[in-house]
Design an enzyme around this catalytic site. Structure first.
Site, mmCIF file in Angstrom:
data_model
loop_
_atom_site.group_PDB
_atom_site.id
_atom_site.type_symbol
_atom_site.label_atom_id
_atom_site.label_comp_id
_atom_site.label_asym_id
_atom_site.label_seq_id
_atom_site.Cartn_x
_atom_site.Cartn_y
_atom_site.Cartn_z
ATOM 1 N N LYS A 150 22.680 -3.415 165.252
ATOM 2 C CA LYS A 150 23.201 -4.153 164.286
ATOM 3 C C LYS A 150 24.773 -4.508 164.786
ATOM 4 O O LYS A 150 25.188 -5.884 164.427
ATOM 5 C CB LYS A 150 23.426 -3.086 163.121
ATOM 6 N N ASP A 204 22.260 -3.772 157.938
ATOM 7 C CA ASP A 204 22.723 -2.501 157.457
ATOM 8 C C ASP A 204 22.042 -1.722 156.274
ATOM 9 O O ASP A 204 20.910 -2.120 155.973
ATOM 10 C CB ASP A 204 24.168 -2.524 157.302
#
Length: 229
Positions: free
Chosen positions: A129, A147
């Site tokens: 991420k 997320d």
């Protein structure tokens, strides 16, 4: 992340309509972390894990003024970094990671943030991420950083149902029209943060409600008030 309820995936035409609407509302969406260069962006994203962007920005204002480069960050030392980020959750571990990744950038990358995913993910505290955020924002690559907000929106709306962040990411790469890919993750994260909230999504003001699979949609606040007898 909580396993999502299974919903039917939206069509490509619906995805096209959703991102066209996002583009109409905000053609150039931006992330909410403050940074001054690629290095401070990387550090800010590392610090943002399990923390709010506002909280990170408050803590890094003075930190980045003192240490806008890997060499300056290493010069602060772990304790010096800790002193500036004590208000952020898990600050001790994050300080160690920031110090270690700064040293690696000096030793292995000439003090520069690498543009390759593998090199980014090899840095302490940097996962997929975080790498995707840096690649997207700084290097303008069409990556999608999943997320908790984006994971929820992808599943709840039907845009990209998936049991894991990677499944959602891959589904979005197949579904998002190429011309919208660069900004896709910003639109979805901001949508999840401010409208498609976890506990009570504000469906009554959602700009993509007509395509969303979420049911039952939350009614406006005035309809939630008790009726007088």
């Amino acid at each position: 992340m909580v396993p999502p309820k299974k919903v039917k995936a939206l069509s490509r035409a619906d995805a096209e309509a959703i991102f066209s609407r996002f583009h109409e509302i905000e053609p150039e969406p931006r992330g909410e972390l403050d940074y001054v260069n690629a290095f401070t962006l990387l550090v800010a994203v590392v610090l943002s894990a399990q923390a709010t962007d506002a909280g990170v920005n408050k803590a890094t204002k003075k930190l980045f003024a003192l240490a806008p480069s890997p060499a300056a960050m290493v010069a602060l030392g772990v304790e010096g970094i800790e002193d500036h980020i004590k208000t952020i959750g898990l600050f001790r571990g994050k300080a160690r990671n920031v110090f270690a990744l700064s040293q690696i950038l000096i030793d292995q990358h000439g003090g520069e943030v690498p543009e390759a995913r593998d090199a980014l993910e090899a840095l302490p505290g940097v996962g997929r991420k975080t790498a995707n955020v840096v690649l997207n924002i700084w290097f303008k690559q069409p990556t999608i950083a999943v997320d908790t907000h984006l994971f929820r929106v992808g599943n709840r709306t039907g845009l990209a149902p998936g049991k894991t962040p990677l499944e959602v990411e891959k589904a979005l790469h197949k579904k998002v029209p190429a011309r919208f890919m660069l900004h896709a993750h910003h639109w979805l994260i901001l949508h999840g943060r401010y409208i498609c909230k976890a506990r009570k999504p504000e469906c009554w003001r959602c700009p993509i409600a007509q395509w969303c699979r979420f049911e039952p949609k939350t009614p406006p606040p005035n309809t939630l008030l008790p009726k007088h007898v």
